[in-house]
Design an enzyme around this catalytic site. Structure first.
Site, PDB file in Angstrom:
ATOM      1  N   THR A  97      64.785  -7.644  82.054  1.00 33.38           N
ATOM      2  CA  THR A  97      64.360  -8.766  83.018  1.00 33.38           C
ATOM      3  C   THR A  97      64.338  -8.448  84.199  1.00 33.38           C
ATOM      4  OG1 THR A  97      66.758  -9.130  83.237  1.00 33.38           O
ATOM      5  CG2 THR A  97      65.942  -9.850  81.382  1.00 33.38           C
ATOM      6  N   LYS A 126      67.166  -2.496  87.793  1.00 35.04           N
ATOM      7  CA  LYS A 126      68.140  -1.828  88.797  1.00 35.04           C
ATOM      8  C   LYS A 126      69.377  -2.765  89.352  1.00 35.04           C
ATOM      9  CE  LYS A 126      64.468  -1.350  91.479  1.00 35.04           C
ATOM     10  NZ  LYS A 126      63.461  -1.064  90.648  1.00 35.04           N
ATOM     11  N   GLY A 155      60.009   4.976  87.760  1.00 32.40           N
ATOM     12  CA  GLY A 155      59.062   4.911  86.605  1.00 32.40           C
ATOM     13  C   GLY A 155      59.150   5.993  85.564  1.00 32.40           C
ATOM     14  N   GLU A 211      52.816  -6.491  96.114  1.00 33.19           N
ATOM     15  CA  GLU A 211      52.792  -7.799  95.866  1.00 33.19           C
ATOM     16  C   GLU A 211      52.673  -8.505  96.837  1.00 33.19           C
ATOM     17  OE1 GLU A 211      56.569  -8.831  93.527  1.00 33.19           O
ATOM     18  OE2 GLU A 211      56.802  -6.395  93.170  1.00 33.19           O
ATOM     19  N   ASP A 222      63.731  -1.322  97.901  1.00 32.44           N
ATOM     20  CA  ASP A 222      63.592  -0.831  96.510  1.00 32.44           C
ATOM     21  C   ASP A 222      64.099   0.589  96.332  1.00 32.44           C
ATOM     22  OD1 ASP A 222      62.315  -0.735  93.963  1.00 32.44           O
ATOM     23  OD2 ASP A 222      61.363   0.962  94.684  1.00 32.44           O
ATOM     24  N   LYS A 226      67.459   2.411  94.532  1.00 28.76           N
ATOM     25  CA  LYS A 226      67.343   3.650  93.704  1.00 28.76           C
ATOM     26  C   LYS A 226      68.294   4.812  94.232  1.00 28.76           C
ATOM     27  CE  LYS A 226      62.380   2.715  92.443  1.00 28.76           C
ATOM     28  NZ  LYS A 226      61.155   2.575  92.659  1.00 28.76           N
TER      29      LYS A 226
END
Lengths: 345, 345
Positions: A97, A126, A155, A211, A222, A226
């Site tokens: 999700t 995440k 990825g 985006e 982001d 990570k």
């Protein structure tokens, strides 16, 4: 024995997993590694679910999602993801999700419930790992279950499983990497063409690489998420988002690239974890950095690359395509196969 | 249960393994992964052996090798490597004798005998794998034993275990890489300084990066041996040295570098395996190639890097230090720990 999985969340990653499995179930030529057959027994999205104990028709479901916007079938309408996790018999929950790195979002609820119901979890999400990594690992361990999350970082770049399995016995001292394909695309264009940040961002948005609201990528959020996952999973730290010092790429000018070029460098957004065992003053940072042109971290486009400093092996680098439906799904598949292999012994 | 190992061949790699184990046995801080204790019960070189069922004193043996030129103790003088393999109780043979890629050399005899005696094998020795890969794998399988050889290709660069374990389920379509640190050092110097091949070679010899007789490196022979190992182990081929089309680096001129530079390229010695399932006309090649300056394969110095083209994950790159006693030994250690983990379950 067939390994039964559910797919919770049916966006790009969930669909990618289905596409791969739809393909490989008909086409076993690449099955070097003996593993039990994998059967998707349920798929849920935010509007409903499809359940079939004999195996969901994946091609049909992908088609229905595209035409109606949901996987839900008439008989399973109103069934939620939690209903699937709780009531459908299966071994592995694939949680895919959307990410919420502030609260962990609905994904956190799904993963907790999956462990409580005795199911292994493989995820690309995440949020739950950034917010509750330690709790989730302990919940998995207490129930004798596996928790795998290669797809959360980079990825298709297999940094987590490489570090934890292949480099076993090799203490990791530090890691740094280019971990966000959108930022790297923008910075590569600024370097190659001398264009402004705004111009390169607009180009990335037109291509679907950035985006409409690019904040999470360009502000370094982001990448920082990570870094939290790597710090907790590879270094055994217990840190959260607020422990990372974060600077994004929005203030970088064409002039900065010109100066970098003159000294044989380029500029990359680098996330880094550096352990300081003596002072407990670990460094967790995301910031634009000058990188020499012939350095392994100078990779172009949407590629991701991490450099891992180890005690015995010195520097190891690992790179891969940082995003994409099939590429991220391939990381999920490798985690599923790992569980299949362990469970089969 | 303690895992008992022998070390056969006590040059740079065998000594590196001993140094790591001497260190980690006293120093367990990096033992994240629970595994049984490892005990070296015998070490053999070409002049004799040292055997101690309670565990060989590694520091003492390293010292004796340096001062007398052999590991042999008075009571085990005259004992050969084969005697150790046959008569000392242990689980894993670490085969690290010098490589002979024409006949497989004494290493081939050692590995065969180890499997016949029911011992797992971990090796850094390319020769036996280039000459008899398939036979050795079948012998291991027939006896229910493990055969691990990460250290044969690229030193600390974990390409084999990454491809076989982490990328499980991901069909590998092709691989290409910079697999020889000596050649890469020479080519990097020619590119950086505009010097001749002879000048860069002389420099590498002074630094101990190239041997007095550099033929195996600069003629591409070492790279070709690695290509044979990758073709057989990652692609399931059944090929030998003669199946590789090999060109070395001795004919490359400063002018060639100048031309490459003008078009934004450099020159690297690239080994490649490309599978052609339809025609059976696989491509196995070692040759100097033009590489774009911002390509992942443009890495400097003695680093090794391979690019693996996969069906689902796209391109994955993996890099590491291509040689060195401790670095190569770290690859052997990771193979030992893998066997320890599997055996412990």
């Amino acid at each position: 024995m067939t390994l039964r999985i559910s797919i919770i969340g049916f966006g790009a990653v969930g669909q990618g997993v289905s596409e791969i499995l739809a393909h490989t179930n008909h086409n076993n030529h690449n099955n070097h590694n003996q593993h039990p057959p994998i059967s998707v027994v349920a798929i849920a999205d935010s509007r409903g679910a499809v359940v079939d104990e004999g195996g969901v028709d994946l091609a049909d479901t992908l088609q229905r999602k595209r035409s109606t916007g949901t996987v839900a079938t008439a008989d399973a309408t109103g069934m939620t993801a939690l209903d699937v996790i709780e009531s459908v018999d299966h071994e592995i929950v694939v949680e895919a999700t959307p990410t919420d790195i502030t609260t962990g979002g609905i994904g956190l609820t799904h993963i907790r419930r999956a462990f409580e119901c005795g199911r292994h979890v493989v995820t690309s999400n995440k949020g739950p790992l950034v917010v509750k990594y330690r709790e989730l690992c302990e919940l998995a361990r207490a129930n004798g279950l596996h928790f795998r999350f290669e797809a959360t970082v980079g990825g298709a770049m297999p940094i987590i499983n490489l570090s934890r399995e292949v480099l076993a016995g090799n203490r990791i001292l530090a890691t740094e990497g280019v971990l966000n394909g959108t930022c790297n695309y923008i910075l590569t264009r600024m370097d190659d063409e001398g264009v402004s940040y705004e111009h390169a961002l607009g180009e990335a948005q037109e291509l679907g690489i950035a985006e409409a609201d690019p904040t999470a990528d360009v502000d370094g959020i982001d990448t920082a998420a990570k870094i939290v996952i790597l710090a907790n999973s590879l270094f055994g730290m217990d840190v959260g988002y607020d422990d990372v010092d974060v600077t994004g790429i929005t203030k970088i000018t064409p002039e900065a690239f010109k100066l970098a070029k003159e000294s044989g460098h380029t500029i990359k957004l680098i996330g880094e974890v550096q352990e300081n065992r003596d002072s407990q003053d670990n460094r967790l940072r995301v910031a634009p950095k000058m990188v020499p042109r012939n350095h392994p971290l100078n990779i172009g486009g949407t590629f991701n690359l991490a450099s891992i400093q180890t005690e015995l092996a010195g520097r190891i680098t690992i790179g891969g395509i940082g995003a994409g439906s099939i590429e991220t799904a391939s990381a999920i598949l490798s985690d599923i196969l790992w569980i299949a292999g362990v469970g089969g012994e």
